[in-house]
Design a protein around this motif. Structure first.
Motif, PDB file in Angstrom:
ATOM      1  N   GLU A   1      14.125 -28.675  44.913  1.00 14.69           N
ATOM      2  CA  GLU A   1      14.168 -27.075  44.828  1.00 14.69           C
ATOM      3  C   GLU A   1      12.868 -26.422  45.351  1.00 14.69           C
ATOM      4  N   GLY A   2      11.524 -27.138  45.276  1.00 15.76           N
ATOM      5  CA  GLY A   2      10.341 -26.681  45.524  1.00 15.76           C
ATOM      6  C   GLY A   2      10.450 -26.456  47.133  1.00 15.76           C
ATOM      7  N   LEU A   3      11.042 -26.848  47.767  1.00 13.11           N
ATOM      8  CA  LEU A   3      10.944 -26.747  49.089  1.00 13.11           C
ATOM      9  C   LEU A   3      11.671 -25.791  49.499  1.00 13.11           C
ATOM     10  N   THR A   4      12.913 -25.238  48.892  1.00 14.02           N
ATOM     11  CA  THR A   4      13.644 -24.206  49.015  1.00 14.02           C
ATOM     12  C   THR A   4      12.754 -23.060  48.499  1.00 14.02           C
ATOM     13  N   VAL A   5      12.113 -22.983  47.577  1.00 12.89           N
ATOM     14  CA  VAL A   5      11.106 -21.969  47.049  1.00 12.89           C
ATOM     15  C   VAL A   5      10.148 -21.532  47.990  1.00 12.89           C
TER      16      VAL A   5
END
Length: 420
Positions: free
Chosen positions: A194-198
């Protein structure tokens, strides 16, 4: 998103915690009122227990039991959804990642709430948008978050430089100054999760682009602005100021790299400020934090944090709504910051002189939150985020150009939208 990522010291056994929570014979509660369960990711700082103790002491007939799920956001979401899909009434109030609100609302797992029951005008304006879907309020903001750019103040001062205000300044300083001190230039959260999406969404939004519009109904990622945002990330890898190691970082790995003195710049959440500034940190007293830069000035952070929602299967929805009002009251929100080390949603707290003295990053965080935007809203958010992660991973591995990636992501999101 820190409440999810830093949470949890293990799974509590839900069945044990929930035992005995039915109404007792001869003591029927008023309709919609009675004991409840609040389900959340784990509470790392153990601040929630005392807050609920106060509630339970004042309202013994509406007693709340806290259920903590694992520290992984994916596992927490999966366990919540498993209960909700089954029609179980085990959970009354859910502490959910802001990105899940649309998904949970569209699925009918959480109930709409009355706007006039909560002082939404007292909240930081952007956070309220994370709690809405299809024009209705389905949750109430509880904790917010926005990305900050941490920098080595001691090194930039030695070089006669100010912290970067644009992408070009960030790239130049990361590329030229960091190697002179044996440091990597810049890191965010670039592992495919999810951090990469952010991080990717922040780059796209900062460039003036978007991924989805109209609560997921319109795919907008194949644009010049979105391609520019992806090029910012690809260029950092290609030119070396984003190191190969950074592509394996989540929040904690990137925080540790900065705290150990291995990074000149770090994009991360506000929790890093107090942790990296604590005794024993190699960078204590040597760093600062500013809003994220963009192509020509202030960038756009993604809003993190969590919202409180009432399960559509709750037996006691009136009590649940009152609990949400309690947890978002100004007094409790102050404790969320001072005892939980989490950014509150009440606007007035960011201008409280005593709190600003204790938490010097609050004015910077307020500026970042006010300029922030939610992640893409979609009833199929779980599929959307996986598509974003896969495509951006290929961009940062230099396997696809930003142009190819934007077109591919557009096709994949259109397919997801049609299936929805």
């Amino acid at each position: 998103m820190r409440w999810m990522h830093a949470a949890g010291r293990g799974l509590l056994v839900v069945a044990v915690l929930l035992a005995g929570f039915g109404a007792q014979p001869g003591t029927a509660a008023p309709k919609g009122r009675g004991p409840m369960t609040l389900v959340t990711a784990g509470d790392l700082t153990d601040y929630l227990g005392p807050l609920l103790d106060d509630w339970n002491r004042d309202r013994p007939k509406e007693r709340v039991t806290l259920v903590e799920l694992p520290d992984s956001a994916d596992e927490t979401r999966a366990q919540m959804i498993s209960e909700l899909r089954s029609g179980s009434d085990r959970f009354d109030v859910l502490n959910i990642d802001v990105a899940w609100t649309s998904e949970f609302a569209a699925a009918g797992w959480i109930s709409p709430l009355r706007r006039d029951s909560f002082p939404l005008d007292s909240f930081l304006a952007p956070v309220v948008d994370t709690a809405t879907f299809d024009g209705r309020l389905y949750a109430v903001p509880y904790v917010t978050n926005a990305g900050l750019l941490y920098y080595r103040k001691d090194i930039l001062e030695r070089e006669g430089e100010r912290p970067p205000r644009t992408w070009a300044e960030l790239a130049r300083q990361a590329r030229t100054i960091a190697p002179r001190y044996g440091l990597d230039g810049y890191a965010g959260q670039f592992l495919p999760y999810e951090g990469l999406t952010v991080n990717a969404t922040e780059a796209v939004h900062s460039a003036g682009g978007s991924i989805l519009r109209d609560d997921g109904a319109r795919v907008t990622v194949d644009s010049a602005a979105a391609r520019s945002g992806l090029e910012f990330l690809a260029g950092g890898v290609r030119d070396g100021w984003i190191s190969p190691q950074a592509r394996s970082y989540k929040e904690e790995e990137s925080r540790q790299a900065f705290q150990d003195g291995r990074l000149l710049f770090l994009r991360n959440w506000p929790y890093v400020y107090s942790v990296a500034g604590a005794a024993g940190s190699k960078v204590a007293g040597k760093f600062g934090a500013v809003p994220l830069p963009g192509p020509s000035g202030l960038g756009t952070s993604v809003l993190g944090g969590s919202n409180l929602a009432v399960s559509s299967h709750s037996r006691h929805p009136e009590s649940a709504a009152d609990l949400i009002a309690y947890l978002t009251s100004e007094r409790v929100q102050r404790q969320v910051l001072t005892e939980g080390s989490l950014p509150p949603v009440r606007a007035a707290l960011y201008e409280d002189p005593a709190l600003v003295r204790a938490y010097p990053y609050l004015p910077t965080l307020r500026q970042s939150v006010l300029a922030a935007e939610p992640r893409p809203k979609s009833p199929r958010y779980d599929q959307v985020t996986l598509a974003v992660q896969a495509v951006v991973q290929d961009v940062m591995a230099l396997r696809q150009s930003p142009q190819q990636a934007a077109a591919r992501l557009s096709r994949e999101l259109e397919s997801i939208s049609r299936r929805g």
